[in-house]
Design an enzyme around this catalytic site. Structure first.
Site, PDB file in Angstrom:
ATOM      1  N   MET A 164       0.867  -1.175   0.000  1.00  0.00           N
ATOM      2  CA  MET A 164       0.000   0.000   0.000  1.00  0.00           C
ATOM      3  C   MET A 164       0.904   1.225   0.000  1.00  0.00           C
ATOM      4  O   MET A 164       1.641   1.456   0.960  1.00  0.00           O
ATOM      5  CB  MET A 164      -0.900  -0.020   1.236  1.00  0.00           C
ATOM      6  CG  MET A 164      -1.825   1.161   1.368  1.00  0.00           C
ATOM      7  SD  MET A 164      -3.061   0.927   2.678  1.00  0.00           S
ATOM      8  CE  MET A 164      -2.034   0.696   4.120  1.00  0.00           C
ATOM      9  N   ARG A 297      -6.508  -1.302   9.334  1.00  0.00           N
ATOM     10  CA  ARG A 297      -6.680  -0.694  10.653  1.00  0.00           C
ATOM     11  C   ARG A 297      -7.142  -1.718  11.674  1.00  0.00           C
ATOM     12  O   ARG A 297      -6.673  -1.719  12.811  1.00  0.00           O
ATOM     13  CB  ARG A 297      -7.655   0.483  10.554  1.00  0.00           C
ATOM     14  CG  ARG A 297      -7.007   1.700   9.929  1.00  0.00           C
ATOM     15  CD  ARG A 297      -7.956   2.839   9.664  1.00  0.00           C
ATOM     16  NE  ARG A 297      -7.191   3.996   9.201  1.00  0.00           N
ATOM     17  CZ  ARG A 297      -7.724   5.107   8.719  1.00  0.00           C
ATOM     18  NH1 ARG A 297      -9.040   5.220   8.627  1.00  0.00           N
ATOM     19  NH2 ARG A 297      -6.959   6.107   8.326  1.00  0.00           N
ATOM     20  N   TYR A 440       1.149   3.872  12.630  1.00  0.00           N
ATOM     21  CA  TYR A 440       0.844   3.680  11.207  1.00  0.00           C
ATOM     22  C   TYR A 440      -0.607   3.303  10.965  1.00  0.00           C
ATOM     23  O   TYR A 440      -1.365   3.060  11.892  1.00  0.00           O
ATOM     24  CB  TYR A 440       1.812   2.726  10.537  1.00  0.00           C
ATOM     25  CG  TYR A 440       1.987   1.308  11.031  1.00  0.00           C
ATOM     26  CD1 TYR A 440       1.163   0.689  11.949  1.00  0.00           C
ATOM     27  CD2 TYR A 440       3.058   0.556  10.527  1.00  0.00           C
ATOM     28  CE1 TYR A 440       1.359  -0.616  12.350  1.00  0.00           C
ATOM     29  CE2 TYR A 440       3.270  -0.752  10.917  1.00  0.00           C
ATOM     30  CZ  TYR A 440       2.411  -1.333  11.824  1.00  0.00           C
ATOM     31  OH  TYR A 440       2.620  -2.640  12.214  1.00  0.00           O
ATOM     32  N   GLU A 441      -0.973   3.327   9.693  1.00  0.00           N
ATOM     33  CA  GLU A 441      -2.367   3.153   9.247  1.00  0.00           C
ATOM     34  C   GLU A 441      -3.294   4.214   9.853  1.00  0.00           C
ATOM     35  O   GLU A 441      -4.449   3.951  10.158  1.00  0.00           O
ATOM     36  CB  GLU A 441      -2.894   1.745   9.580  1.00  0.00           C
ATOM     37  CG  GLU A 441      -2.037   0.623   9.069  1.00  0.00           C
ATOM     38  CD  GLU A 441      -1.744   0.709   7.581  1.00  0.00           C
ATOM     39  OE1 GLU A 441      -2.504   1.392   6.866  1.00  0.00           O
ATOM     40  OE2 GLU A 441      -0.749   0.125   7.139  1.00  0.00           O
ATOM     41  N   GLY A 442      -2.777   5.419   9.992  1.00  0.00           N
ATOM     42  CA  GLY A 442      -3.531   6.510  10.606  1.00  0.00           C
ATOM     43  C   GLY A 442      -3.243   6.552  12.090  1.00  0.00           C
ATOM     44  O   GLY A 442      -3.601   5.627  12.821  1.00  0.00           O
TER      45      GLY A 442
END
Length: 591
Positions: A164, A297, A440-442
Site C-alpha cells: 500500500m 486498521r 501507522y495506518e492513521g
C-alpha cells in the site's frame, strides 16, 4: 527464549460460546457450506502449530538481524524465506479470500483469531502477508474483472505479494498534499512517477512479484483528496497468461532504520515512469484505498492484542517462577527461600490488567469481525446495521487495541523488573514492536478525530445510538443472570451523557472535537470492553459448573475489569467536560 502458545481455549470460548459463530454461519448461505465448528477448530489447531512452531522461533533472531538493503535489493532475515514457503503451502494468505479467485472464503470472525496468533508469534513476518490480504480486498472490490483474474489468484496463493503506497515525505496524514503523478498512455496504462516512504514490504525476497497499490494524481485531477486516483503497479510486468516479463521502472531507494519490527522491510520506493493500471474510477482512488486501509486498521489493532498476549504469556510464566520476598499476610511457599512474585498484589495488578484488556480486546475484535461478516453476507436492514457499526467501531478497534496493547506490553516488561529491559527475555522487543501500531495506518489521534468528528458528531450520534441500543437490548433480554448489568448500564449512560454534551457543545466550540477526541475514544473503548466482559461473564456464570477453573477465572477477571479498569471512564469524562480552553490558553511561542 520466550515461547508462544496460541490461547485456543479462549478463542473457542469467544467464537462458539459468546458469539455462537456456528449459528451465524449456518444462516448465511455464503458461509453455510464453507465453515462449521469442526472446520473452524481444525483451522485454529493448525494455525496454532504454524505460529507457535514455525514463526515464533524466528521472532528474536529476525529482530537481531533485521532486513538488509544492498543496492536496491532487500533480503529478509535468515529463516524467513523458508518459513514463508511453508506458510503459503498451507494457503494461509487466502484464508478469508474470495473463492472465485482462489481464496478459501473463511469468515472474518475466524480470520481475526489467526491474525492475533500471527502477531503474537512474529509481528514483522506477519506484516508481509497482512498487506497482501488488504491489497486483495481493494482489488476484489474495485478492480476490473481482467485485473482480478490476472492478479488475485497469485496473491491469494502467496506467490505474489501486495503493498500500500500512500505516504510521501511531505504528506503524512494529509493525503491531499501528495504529488505522485500518473500520465495516461495510448495503450490504456499509465506512467507513474514519484516517491513514497514507509512502504511495508516494498521490496523483499519472499515472493516472485510485488504488486504496489499507488495513490497518484492524473493531469486533470482537482486539488486535494478528491483528486487522487489508485493504480496497480507491479514490480515485474505481467503477460496476459500470468508470466512475468521485464522489471518495471521502480526501485527501493533505502530501508528505514526503525525502533521495532526490524525484520519487516520498511522501504523508500521510487517510481520513475513505471507502468500502472487504474483501479476503479479516476479521482476516486482514496475511497478505493480505504477499502484496504479499513482492513489494515483492524489488522493493526490486532497487532496490539497479539503483542499483549505474547507479553502476558511471558510475564505469567515468569511471575509463577521468580522467587522474591514474602507475600503479604504470610508465606505462600514456606518450603522455599521466598514466594513467587505472582503472590504480590502489585504484580497481580499488572497481570490482571494485561489479562482483562487482552481478553476484552479478543472479544471485541471478534465482535467487529462479526459485523464485517454480516455487512458482507447478510441482507437489507441487518447488513445496513452492521455496516454502520463497522464504520463506528473500526477507529476504536485500531486505536484502543494498540493503546492498551502498549500498556500491557509495558506491564509485562515491568513484571520482569530489570530482566524485562534485557533482550534475551523478549519483553523489550514486544514493547518496541507494538509501539508502531499506534502510529501507522492513521495515527491514533487521527482515529479519534474520525470517531468523534465523523462517526458521532457529524451524524448526530445515530451510529452511536445503534450500538448503545444493542447493549440496552442485551441488558433487557430475559436471562437467568446478567452479572455486572448495573455497572454496564451506568457505563452506557455515562457514554450517552457525555456524547450528548459533546453534540451540544461542539456547535459553539469549533476546537472541542479536536481537543477531546482521544479522551472520548478511550472512554468509548472502556465501555465497549465492558459490554464484551458482561457478555463473557453471562456465559461463564451459566457454564461455571462444567469447568470451574476456566469459567471461574473468567468471572474473576470480569470482576477485576468492572471494579479496577472501567472506573477510568470517570476521569476521562471529567477531562472531556473541561473542554478545549485549557489547551488553547498558552501562546504558541511559549511552548
Amino acid at each position: 527464549m520466550p515461547e508462544y502458545h496460541a490461547p485456543l481455549r479462549d478463542m473457542r470460548f469467544v467464537l462458539h460460546e459468546v458469539f455462537a459463530a456456528d449459528k451465524l454461519w449456518a444462516r448465511l448461505p455464503a458461509l453455510a457450506e464453507t465453515v462449521d465448528t469442526e472446520t473452524a477448530d481444525a483451522i485454529l489447531e493448525e494455525a496454532a502449530k504454524v505460529t507457535g512452531e514455525l514463526l515464533a522461533p524466528l521472532n528474536r533472531s529476525g529482530d537481531e538481524e533485521g532486513a538488509h538493503w544492498n543496492d536496491g535489493v532487500v533480503s529478509t532475515p535468515a529463516g524467513f524465506r523458508e518459513a514463508y514457503a511453508t506458510y503459503i503451502e498451507g494457503g494461509w494468505v487466502g484464508l478469508a479470500g474470495n473463492p472465485a479467485y482462489g481464496g478459501l472464503g473463511m469468515p472474518k470472525m475466524l480470520a481475526v483469531q489467526f491474525e492475533e496468533m500471527l502477531y503474537s508469534a512474529n509481528a514483522s513476518f506477519t506484516l508481509y502477508s497482512a498487506l497482501t490480504s488488504g491489497c486483495c480486498l481493494a482489488l476484489d472490490a474495485h478492480a476490473s474483472e481482467e485485473l482480478k483474474q490476472l492478479y488475485l489468484p497469485r496473491l491469494y496463493s502467496g506467490e505474489w505479494a501486495g503493498t500500500m503506497c500512500l505516504t510521501e515525505a511531505h504528506a503524512g496524514s494529509d493525503l491531499g498534499l501528495l504529488r505522485t503523478r500518473a500520465e495516461p498512455r495510448a495503450d490504456g496504462s499509465y506512467a507513474i512517477s514519484g516517491g513514497k516512504i514507509f512502504i511495508t514490504g516494498g521490496e523483499q525476497d519472499l515472493t516472485a512479484n510485488i504488486l504496489h497499490l499507488v495513490l497518484a494524481r492524473l493531469p486533470d485531477a482537482p486539488a486535494g483528496s478528491k483528486g487522487i486516483s489508485l493504480f496497480l503497479v507491479p514490480k515485474f510486468l505481467v503477460a496476459p497468461n500470468g508470466e512475468l516479463g521485464a522489471r518495471n521502472a521502480l526501485s527501493c531507494g533505502s530501508l528505514e532504520h526503525k525502533m521495532g519490527i526490524k525484520a519487516s522491510a520498511t522501504c523508500v520506493m521510487n517510481f520513475d515512469g513505471a507502468t500502472g493500471y487504474l483501479i476503479g474510477e479516476p479521482h476516486k482512488g482514496l475511497a478505493a484505498m480505504f477499502t484496504m486501509m479499513n482492513y489494515e486498521r483492524l489488522s493493526i489493532g490486532i497487532q496490539g492484542i497479539g503483542c499483549a498476549e505474547a507479553s502476558y504469556q511471558n510475564a505469567r510464566a515468569y511471575a509463577r517462577e521468580r522467587l522474591q520476598g514474602r507475600a503479604p499476610g504470610g508465606a505462600r511457599a514456606p518450603q522455599k527461600s521466598a514466594d513467587p512474585i505472582v503472590a504480590h498484589p502489585d504484580v497481580r495488578r499488572m497481570l490482571l490488567t494485561m489479562k482483562a484488556l487482552t481478553e476484552g480486546g479478543r472479544a471485541f475484535s471478534t465482535y467487529v469481525a462479526q459485523q464485517l461478516d454480516l455487512a458482507k453476507y447478510s441482507e437489507d436492514d441487518e447488513r445496513r446495521h452492521a455496516e454502520a457499526l463497522v464504520a463506528l467501531l473500526t477507529p476504536i478497534a485500531k486505536a484502543f487495541f494498540t493503546d492498551t496493547g502498549l500498556e500491557s506490553c509495558i506491564h509485562g516488561q515491568q513484571v520482569f523488573g530489570g530482566h524485562g529491559y534485557i533482550r534475551e527475555w523478549g519483553q523489550e522487543q514486544l514493547v518496541r514492536d507494538v509501539r508502531i501500531a499506534q502510529i501507522y495506518e492513521g495515527t491514533n489521534g487521527i482515529q479519534a478525530l474520525d470517531l468523534l468528528g465523523r462517526k458521532v458528531v457529524a451524524n448526530g450520534g445515530d451510529a452511536l445510538h445503534a450500538f448503545t441500543g444493542e447493549i440496552r437490548a442485551f441488558l433487557d433480554a430475559p436471562a437467568a443472570s446478567r452479572p455486572f448489568a448495573d455497572r454496564l448500564l451506568a457505563a452506557v449512560e455515562n457514554l450517552e451523557s457525555v456524547s450528548a454534551w459533546l453534540l451540544e457543545q461542539a456547535e459553539q466550540d469549533p476546537a472541542l472535537v479536536n481537543a477531546v477526541a482521544v479522551d472520548y475514544l478511550n472512554l468509548f473503548g472502556y465501555v465497549a470492553y465492558a459490554y464484551m466482559w458482561a457478555r463473557m461473564a453471562a456465559v461463564a456464570q451459566a457454564s461455571r459448573d462444567n469447568d470451574e477453573a476456566f469459567y471461574g477465572a473468567k468471572l474473576a477477571t470480569a470482576q477485576f475489569y468492572f471494579t479496577k479498569l472501567l472506573p477510568r471512564i470517570h476521569s476521562l469524562d471529567a477531562v472531556i467536560r473541561a473542554g478545549s480552553a485549557p489547551l488553547l490558553e498558552l501562546a504558541d511561542d511559549r511552548f
